[in-house]
Scaffold this active site. Structure first.
Site, PDB file in Angstrom:
ATOM      1  N   HIS A  11     -10.766 -27.289-103.324  1.00  0.00           N
ATOM      2  CA  HIS A  11      -9.870 -26.304-102.699  1.00  0.00           C
ATOM      3  C   HIS A  11     -10.647 -25.418-101.730  1.00  0.00           C
ATOM      4  CE1 HIS A  11      -6.495 -23.271-102.806  1.00  0.00           C
ATOM      5  NE2 HIS A  11      -7.508 -22.485-102.443  1.00  0.00           N
ATOM      6  N   GLU A  12     -11.785 -24.905-102.185  1.00  0.00           N
ATOM      7  CA  GLU A  12     -12.547 -23.987-101.346  1.00  0.00           C
ATOM      8  C   GLU A  12     -13.176 -24.695-100.149  1.00  0.00           C
ATOM      9  OE1 GLU A  12     -12.472 -20.766-101.528  1.00  0.00           O
ATOM     10  OE2 GLU A  12     -11.189 -20.855-103.292  1.00  0.00           O
ATOM     11  N   HIS A  57     -10.987 -24.751 -97.259  1.00  0.00           N
ATOM     12  CA  HIS A  57     -11.060 -23.547 -96.421  1.00  0.00           C
ATOM     13  C   HIS A  57     -12.189 -23.668 -95.397  1.00  0.00           C
ATOM     14  CE1 HIS A  57      -8.006 -21.173 -98.371  1.00  0.00           C
ATOM     15  NE2 HIS A  57      -8.598 -21.213 -99.553  1.00  0.00           N
TER      16      HIS A  57
END
Length: 695
Positions: free
Chosen positions: A487-488, A491
């Site tokens: 998920h990170e 980003h």
């Protein structure tokens, strides 16, 4: 000439703005020159790493001085002479030049092994935050920017959006208020900060515990019981999530579950309910002072829904759409309780226990065994390959470069088709003492076009606390940790894919609703066999990836009882919206009234007060608790429409990169998503994806 080239020319203006920009460039270059000589030259990268405490202090002084100088210069522009060149471009250039320097001061607080450096970084953060708040409140600069909006000078759409953002930020910080009202605003904000701290402190200081016998803790794993402190032949249970959640999931004794749930639900006590009600009153006063009808409309204005009415409609529709599946889920749990405990009323204390029981019957998955398939290095290498393949990127590791710790790795990012250089990212993923304890992404530099025509490339840092290899054994990740890192890193890719002209529109400076959509979309790859196999391999034989059956079980485990879980979240979001749109709401009475309506007849657990121990409403997510569900809905629609049938389709990935990731905040996010989908986003894909495997 392309629209993008026109935008670049708007920023790269001549005359007064160019002189200001040249001055800024020279000053900032002088600050950083001695640091650059100590490391390998990285094209487009001016962000600093590894500063000493003294250098942090000096750099923060220079940042503040140069910022004040630029704001003073803009404030001095006569209102009848205002133009983009002398009023807007200097502020845009200041942001572009200062952001990497500010981040150079702030990053060490999270990563440096030196206590002195961490202290200097934390102090710099306080000073810089205070300074930039004062900048955003400068009425003299606001007048000049506002005067520019009234002159009608023709500029491009991205520049127009930048000006609109400037005006909104000034006005939201009270720049158009009278001096008397500005002082009142400052008092209100100070009072809010004090109450926030008291609320959090009351939750943190809660030290009560329960003493329970082993009979009362029947069903708890032996390892859990061994970790509990003994007191007169009984076990001491702390009222923290580390003790409470396992008991609510595993304890067979219904009366114990209820006792623990009630005690935990009183953490903040009546004092915190009173604090929250006072907070809400002051927030409403602040919002009205700034010209908004209520605090919720103030908080939501810069976000995708824009109004509290839109959020309430969204939450109510979501709750209604989930009712049928949630009722079926609740019926299953009630049947399980009837079989195990007889004709006893089903309460909130039973939810986690019977969800866990149902999961054990319906999901064939050994979490401990699954962990063996996720060695850290294999997960990282598979993740990097997947993002390169999907988004037509190329990552190249750069060796012999200055970093803040010897385990940190640096990569350059290239467009695989055009070979254009796109940016850099650091991986700082292994645990060490003193390092920030959570997985997150930090922007070191924003991608943008500077006034002299040079391009700053985006630079990001992925921080995590992965275990290190020990004794020749591979360090392993739990599956939730795999999802979190994936998920990170999404980003990171979002940040580096940004192609906006203005630093203000970076991929990591977006409104929360939009910023989370790409990462929540890409989380889906962690639950699909074709992609999860790329990141997995048995730790003793990495050629054996996780099985397709295990992948299906992980997805099923995620989605089980999604209706009831979402209903709980919606309940708290509704409370958050209602108290921040209405005056003089008794929060406890509101929750007692809403609870059975949203939770399908299950009453609020007697003796509990969720408002006393729900920090998100009090601090950080006030009036915007809805945001995560909102982002999940958009992400599910994007996945179902564009990716579900061909997860590694590079054409689809490249189109997503160019259409959704590249604009950053330079366009309206709802417009970006609608244009990409070819229609308005829908709730249905989210409802279907989360409830298909729930029972």
């Amino acid at each position: 000439m392309s629209p993008r080239r026109k935008e670049k020319r708007v920023v790269a203006v001549a005359g007064a703005a160019a002189l200001v920009a040249v001055g800024l460039n020279l000053a900032f270059s002088a600050v950083a020159a001695h640091r650059r000589r100590k490391r390998q030259e990285l094209p487009g990268f001016t962000a600093q790493v590894n500063l000493s405490a003294t250098e942090i202090n000096r750099l923060s002084d220079r940042i503040i001085a140069k910022s004040k100088e630029t704001y003073d210069a803009v404030a001095a522009v006569p209102l009848d002479k205002v133009s983009f060149a002398n009023a807007i471009a200097p502020l845009a250039e200041l942001d572009a030049q200062q952001f990497p320097l500010v981040q150079a001061c702030l990053l060490p607080r999270m990563v440096s092994p030196s206590a002195d450096v961490c202290r200097a970084s934390a102090e710099a953060e306080k000073r810089l935050d205070s300074h930039f708040l004062l900048c955003r409140q400068r009425e003299d600069v606001y007048r000049v920017v506002k005067a520019f909006t009234e002159r009608g000078e023709r500029i491009g759409p991205e520049a127009t959006r930048f000006v609109q953002c400037l005006v909104r930020e000034f006005e939201r910080n009270g720049a158009k208020l009278t001096q008397t009202k500005r002082k009142e605003m400052e008092k209100l904000r100070s009072h809010i900060n004090d109450l926030n701290l008291k609320y959090i402190q009351n939750v943190s200081d809660f030290t009560k515990f329960l003493v329970l016998s082993e009979e009362e803790l029947a069903g708890m794993p032996l390892e859990f019981l061994k970790d509990l402190e003994e007191t007169d032949g009984k076990r001491k249970v702390l009222l923290t999530s580390y003790h409470v959640t396992p008991i609510l999931e595993h304890c067979k004794v219904g009366s114990t579950r209820k006792l623990v749930a009630v005690a935990y639900g009183q953490k903040g006590g009546k004092q915190n309910v009173a604090i929250l009600e006072k907070l809400v009153q002051i927030r409403h006063r602040l919002a009205r002072l700034l010209g908004y009808p209520n605090y919720s409309d103030f908080a939501i204005e810069p976000r995708m829904p824009m109004t509290s009415r839109k959020v309430l409609e969204f939450l109510e529709e979501m709750s209604e759409q989930l009712s049928d599946i949630a009722n079926r889920e609740l019926g299953l749990l009630k049947d399980l309780k009837m079989k195990e405990e007889g004709d006893a009323q089903f309460g909130m204390e039973d939810l986690l226990y019977y969800m866990k029981r149902a999961e054990q019957h319906k999901v064939d998955l050994d979490i401990g065994e699954i962990k063996r398939y996720f060695p850290v290095q294999l997960v990282i290498s598979g993740m990097l390959k997947m993002f390169q393949d999907l988004f037509a990127l190329r990552f190249e590791e750069i060796k012999d470069v200055e970093v803040w710790h010897d385990t940190v790795r640096l990569f350059s990012v290239w467009d695989a088709s055009s070979s254009d250089h796109m940016g850099y990212f650091f991986l700082d993923i292994f645990s060490r003492e003193g390092k920030y304890g959570h997985t997150c992404v930090v922007a070191l530099q924003n991608g943008c076009m500077c006034s002299n025509g040079t391009h700053k490339v985006p630079v990001a840092v992925l921080l995590s606390q992965c275990p290190k290899e020990f004794g020749g054994n591979s360090a392993l990740l739990r599956f939730p940790e795999v999802v979190r890192i994936f998920h990170e890193f999404s980003h990171v890719v979002h940040h580096i894919s940004n192609r906006a002209t203005f630093s203000r529109f970076s991929g990591l400076r977006l409104e929360g609703d939009f910023a989370e959509i790409p990462s929540l979309l890409l989380e889906n790859w962690c639950y699909e066999s074709v992609s999860l196999k790329m990141m997995s391999g048995f730790h003793q034989d990495i050629t054996k990836s996780v099985t397709s059956e295990a992948c299906q079980s992980l997805k099923r485990r995620r989605d089980m009882f999604a209706g009831l879980k979402l209903k709980q979240e919606i309940l708290l979001c509704l409370v958050d919206q209602i108290i921040h749109t209405s005056e003089d709401v008794d929060i406890d009475d509101l929750i007692k009234d809403l609870h059975p309506k949203v939770m399908l007849g299950i009453p609020l657990l007697e003796g509990t007060s969720p408002a006393s121990c729900f920090p998100r409403i009090a601090v950080g997510y006030d009036a915007v608790c809805y945001s995560y569900i909102w982002s999940e809905v958009f992400a599910a629609d994007l996945f179902a429409t564009k990716f579900k049938d061909d997860l590694l389709n590079q054409h689809a990935g490249l189109r997503f990169r160019n259409k959704v990731l590249a604009p950053g905040g330079s366009k309206d996010p709802l417009e970006i998503i609608t244009d990409y989908l070819g229609r308005e986003p829908s709730l249905q894909p989210f409802i279907q994806s989360r409830t298909r495997n729930t029972l």
